[in-house]
Scaffold this active site. Structure first.
Site, PDB file in Angstrom:
ATOM      1  N   LYS A 145       0.843  -1.197   0.000  1.00 23.39           N
ATOM      2  CA  LYS A 145       0.000   0.000   0.000  1.00 23.39           C
ATOM      3  C   LYS A 145       0.889   1.262   0.000  1.00 23.39           C
ATOM      4  O   LYS A 145       2.113   1.163   0.204  1.00 23.39           O
ATOM      5  CB  LYS A 145      -0.908  -0.051   1.231  1.00 23.39           C
ATOM      6  CG  LYS A 145      -1.884  -1.235   1.212  1.00 23.39           C
ATOM      7  CD  LYS A 145      -2.735  -1.253   2.482  1.00 23.39           C
ATOM      8  CE  LYS A 145      -3.721  -2.416   2.471  1.00 23.39           C
ATOM      9  NZ  LYS A 145      -4.572  -2.423   3.695  1.00 23.39           N
ATOM     10  N   TYR A 163     -12.293  -3.380  -3.065  1.00 25.10           N
ATOM     11  CA  TYR A 163     -12.823  -3.458  -1.691  1.00 25.10           C
ATOM     12  C   TYR A 163     -14.360  -3.479  -1.712  1.00 25.10           C
ATOM     13  O   TYR A 163     -14.985  -2.844  -0.862  1.00 25.10           O
ATOM     14  CB  TYR A 163     -12.317  -2.277  -0.870  1.00 25.10           C
ATOM     15  CG  TYR A 163     -10.871  -2.383  -0.428  1.00 25.10           C
ATOM     16  CD1 TYR A 163     -10.407  -3.501   0.275  1.00 25.10           C
ATOM     17  CD2 TYR A 163      -9.963  -1.349  -0.665  1.00 25.10           C
ATOM     18  CE1 TYR A 163      -9.084  -3.594   0.699  1.00 25.10           C
ATOM     19  CE2 TYR A 163      -8.638  -1.432  -0.239  1.00 25.10           C
ATOM     20  CZ  TYR A 163      -8.210  -2.550   0.450  1.00 25.10           C
ATOM     21  OH  TYR A 163      -6.901  -2.648   0.893  1.00 25.10           O
ATOM     22  N   PHE A 199     -15.289   3.237   7.833  1.00 30.32           N
ATOM     23  CA  PHE A 199     -13.905   3.620   7.555  1.00 30.32           C
ATOM     24  C   PHE A 199     -13.601   3.674   6.056  1.00 30.32           C
ATOM     25  O   PHE A 199     -12.489   4.042   5.662  1.00 30.32           O
ATOM     26  CB  PHE A 199     -12.914   2.683   8.260  1.00 30.32           C
ATOM     27  CG  PHE A 199     -12.999   1.235   7.838  1.00 30.32           C
ATOM     28  CD1 PHE A 199     -12.380   0.789   6.676  1.00 30.32           C
ATOM     29  CD2 PHE A 199     -13.705   0.316   8.606  1.00 30.32           C
ATOM     30  CE1 PHE A 199     -12.459  -0.532   6.278  1.00 30.32           C
ATOM     31  CE2 PHE A 199     -13.779  -1.020   8.218  1.00 30.32           C
ATOM     32  CZ  PHE A 199     -13.157  -1.442   7.057  1.00 30.32           C
ATOM     33  N   ARG A 240      -1.225 -14.658   3.507  1.00 29.19           N
ATOM     34  CA  ARG A 240      -1.917 -14.004   4.632  1.00 29.19           C
ATOM     35  C   ARG A 240      -1.127 -14.171   5.930  1.00 29.19           C
ATOM     36  O   ARG A 240      -1.063 -13.267   6.744  1.00 29.19           O
ATOM     37  CB  ARG A 240      -3.322 -14.582   4.798  1.00 29.19           C
ATOM     38  CG  ARG A 240      -4.257 -14.336   3.634  1.00 29.19           C
ATOM     39  CD  ARG A 240      -4.881 -12.977   3.627  1.00 29.19           C
ATOM     40  NE  ARG A 240      -5.815 -12.742   4.693  1.00 29.19           N
ATOM     41  CZ  ARG A 240      -6.620 -11.683   4.771  1.00 29.19           C
ATOM     42  NH1 ARG A 240      -6.591 -10.756   3.822  1.00 29.19           N
ATOM     43  NH2 ARG A 240      -7.439 -11.515   5.782  1.00 29.19           N
ATOM     44  N   THR A 269      -5.156  -8.264  10.142  1.00 33.26           N
ATOM     45  CA  THR A 269      -5.591  -6.934   9.686  1.00 33.26           C
ATOM     46  C   THR A 269      -5.177  -5.858  10.691  1.00 33.26           C
ATOM     47  O   THR A 269      -4.652  -4.811  10.324  1.00 33.26           O
ATOM     48  CB  THR A 269      -7.126  -6.918   9.495  1.00 33.26           C
ATOM     49  OG1 THR A 269      -7.479  -7.977   8.616  1.00 33.26           O
ATOM     50  CG2 THR A 269      -7.593  -5.592   8.933  1.00 33.26           C
ATOM     51  N   ARG A 272       3.178  -7.122   8.946  1.00 37.67           N
ATOM     52  CA  ARG A 272       2.481  -6.130   9.780  1.00 37.67           C
ATOM     53  C   ARG A 272       3.006  -6.157  11.216  1.00 37.67           C
ATOM     54  O   ARG A 272       3.101  -5.129  11.874  1.00 37.67           O
ATOM     55  CB  ARG A 272       0.976  -6.381   9.735  1.00 37.67           C
ATOM     56  CG  ARG A 272       0.346  -5.997   8.391  1.00 37.67           C
ATOM     57  CD  ARG A 272      -1.045  -6.564   8.249  1.00 37.67           C
ATOM     58  NE  ARG A 272      -1.735  -6.127   7.046  1.00 37.67           N
ATOM     59  CZ  ARG A 272      -2.842  -6.693   6.596  1.00 37.67           C
ATOM     60  NH1 ARG A 272      -3.389  -7.712   7.247  1.00 37.67           N
ATOM     61  NH2 ARG A 272      -3.417  -6.238   5.498  1.00 37.67           N
ATOM     62  N   ASN A 281      -1.618  -0.264   7.412  1.00 38.77           N
ATOM     63  CA  ASN A 281      -1.093  -1.610   7.687  1.00 38.77           C
ATOM     64  C   ASN A 281      -0.285  -2.214   6.528  1.00 38.77           C
ATOM     65  O   ASN A 281      -0.210  -3.424   6.359  1.00 38.77           O
ATOM     66  CB  ASN A 281      -2.204  -2.537   8.186  1.00 38.77           C
ATOM     67  CG  ASN A 281      -3.269  -2.791   7.145  1.00 38.77           C
ATOM     68  OD1 ASN A 281      -3.180  -2.277   6.026  1.00 38.77           O
ATOM     69  ND2 ASN A 281      -4.266  -3.597   7.490  1.00 38.77           N
ATOM     70  N   HIS A 318      -1.566  -5.645   1.376  1.00 40.72           N
ATOM     71  CA  HIS A 318      -2.810  -6.387   1.118  1.00 40.72           C
ATOM     72  C   HIS A 318      -2.459  -7.775   0.607  1.00 40.72           C
ATOM     73  O   HIS A 318      -1.501  -7.932  -0.150  1.00 40.72           O
ATOM     74  CB  HIS A 318      -3.647  -5.664   0.047  1.00 40.72           C
ATOM     75  CG  HIS A 318      -4.716  -6.546  -0.534  1.00 40.72           C
ATOM     76  ND1 HIS A 318      -5.946  -6.702   0.067  1.00 40.72           N
ATOM     77  CD2 HIS A 318      -4.713  -7.366  -1.618  1.00 40.72           C
ATOM     78  CE1 HIS A 318      -6.652  -7.582  -0.641  1.00 40.72           C
ATOM     79  NE2 HIS A 318      -5.932  -7.987  -1.665  1.00 40.72           N
ATOM     80  N   GLU A 340      -8.844 -10.535  -8.148  1.00 41.63           N
ATOM     81  CA  GLU A 340      -7.973  -9.373  -7.926  1.00 41.63           C
ATOM     82  C   GLU A 340      -6.850  -9.315  -8.967  1.00 41.63           C
ATOM     83  O   GLU A 340      -6.502  -8.238  -9.457  1.00 41.63           O
ATOM     84  CB  GLU A 340      -7.409  -9.412  -6.500  1.00 41.63           C
ATOM     85  CG  GLU A 340      -8.500  -9.142  -5.462  1.00 41.63           C
ATOM     86  CD  GLU A 340      -8.083  -9.440  -4.024  1.00 41.63           C
ATOM     87  OE1 GLU A 340      -6.896  -9.763  -3.783  1.00 41.63           O
ATOM     88  OE2 GLU A 340      -8.954  -9.356  -3.140  1.00 41.63           O
TER      89      GLU A 340
HETATM   90  P1  IDP Z   1      -7.325  -7.348   5.218  1.00 35.81           P
HETATM   91  O1  IDP Z   1      -6.554  -6.254   4.523  1.00 35.81           O
HETATM   92  O2  IDP Z   1      -6.526  -7.942   6.349  1.00 35.81           O
HETATM   93  O3  IDP Z   1      -7.862  -8.384   4.274  1.00 35.81           O
HETATM   94  P2  IDP Z   1     -10.028  -6.261   5.349  1.00 35.81           P
HETATM   95  O4  IDP Z   1     -11.031  -6.572   6.394  1.00 35.81           O
HETATM   96  O5  IDP Z   1     -10.238  -6.831   3.992  1.00 35.81           O
HETATM   97  O6  IDP Z   1      -8.575  -6.667   5.930  1.00 35.81           O
HETATM   98  O7  IDP Z   1      -9.930  -4.681   5.252  1.00 35.81           O
HETATM   99  C1  IDP Z   1      -9.236  -4.078   4.196  1.00 35.81           C
HETATM  100  C2  IDP Z   1      -8.398  -2.941   4.732  1.00 35.81           C
HETATM  101  O8  IDP Z   1      -9.263  -1.945   5.270  1.00 35.81           O
HETATM  102  C3  IDP Z   1      -7.488  -3.299   5.918  1.00 35.81           C
HETATM  103  O9  IDP Z   1      -6.262  -3.874   5.511  1.00 35.81           O
HETATM  104  C4  IDP Z   1      -7.296  -1.961   6.579  1.00 35.81           C
HETATM  105  O10 IDP Z   1      -6.341  -1.180   5.862  1.00 35.81           O
HETATM  106  C5  IDP Z   1      -8.663  -1.335   6.399  1.00 35.81           C
HETATM  107  N1  IDP Z   1      -9.509  -1.576   7.561  1.00 35.81           N
HETATM  108  C6  IDP Z   1     -10.206  -2.714   7.849  1.00 35.81           C
HETATM  109  N2  IDP Z   1     -10.882  -2.576   8.995  1.00 35.81           N
HETATM  110  C7  IDP Z   1     -10.630  -1.327   9.440  1.00 35.81           C
HETATM  111  C8  IDP Z   1     -11.054  -0.596  10.588  1.00 35.81           C
HETATM  112  O11 IDP Z   1     -11.821  -1.063  11.429  1.00 35.81           O
HETATM  113  N3  IDP Z   1     -10.556   0.681  10.690  1.00 35.81           N
HETATM  114  C9  IDP Z   1      -9.709   1.242   9.775  1.00 35.81           C
HETATM  115  N4  IDP Z   1      -9.302   0.577   8.685  1.00 35.81           N
HETATM  116  C10 IDP Z   1      -9.740  -0.691   8.523  1.00 35.81           C
HETATM  117 MG    MG Z   2      -9.308  -8.236   2.801  1.00 39.15          MG
END
Ligand code: IDP
Ligand code: MG
Length: 155
Positions: free
Chosen positions: A15, A55, A63, A91, A97, A108, A118, A121, A132
């Protein structure tokens, strides 16, 4: 090789925060050293339309606007890695996450502290990985070649 488990593919993206912080080389290196095969790599600036598709399960989340602003704040580095259990292992290598739950040793867990920044992805299923890859790469941008050291990586 279709039907071959060692040919599972995952979409990994560094990212804008990871690019800005100079972590591209380290992240590529981790996947290379693990034994995965790099079959696509490029930098690009994502637009809102692409990110809404990427997404699509998160667009209603509170968010989402800040996620969109973050993800369009600079270039990302997109990659496709191929190998045994690439999706699940990818993963694991990324971590959780929320960096708070990410173990040291994961990307991470080693490099970030805030869920909204974070670093990376990784696809969460084989099906989503294929979607994707098709979203982020065009035909001909994903390479097919024999990984010459595979005899030392696979039984
Ligand atoms: P992932 O990246 O671990 O698959 P996802 O649930 O798919 O997690 O969420 C995508 C991205 O959205 C996360 O990597 C993070 O950057 C952001 N994100 C997810 N949940 C939150 C939250 O509760 N607050 C702020 N950002 C979030
Ligand atoms: Mg995800």
């Amino acid at each position: 090789m279709p039907g071959n488990n060692n040919a599972e593919r995952t979409y990994i993206m560094i990212k804008p925060d990871g690019v800005q912080r100079g972590l591209v080389g380290d992240i590529i290196s981790r996947f290379e050293k693990r034994g995965y095969k790099l079959i696509a790599l490029k930098m690009r600036s994502a637009d809102e339309e692409l990110l809404r598709r990427h997404y699509c399960d998160l667009t209603e989340k509170k968010f989402f606007p800040s996620l969109l602003a973050f993800m369009t704040s600079g270039p990302v580095c997109s990659m496709v890695w191929e190998g045994l259990d690439a999706v699940k292992q990818g993963r694991q290598m990324l971590g959780e996450t929320n960096p708070l739950n990410s173990k040291p040793g994961s990307i991470r867990g080693d490099y970030c502290i805030d869920m909204g920044k974070n670093i990376c992805h990784g696809s969460d299923s084989v099906e989503n990985a294929e979607k994707e890859i098709a979203m982020w790469f065009g035909e001909g941008e994903v390479q097919s070649y024999v990984q010459s050291n595979s005899v030392h990586i696979y039984e």
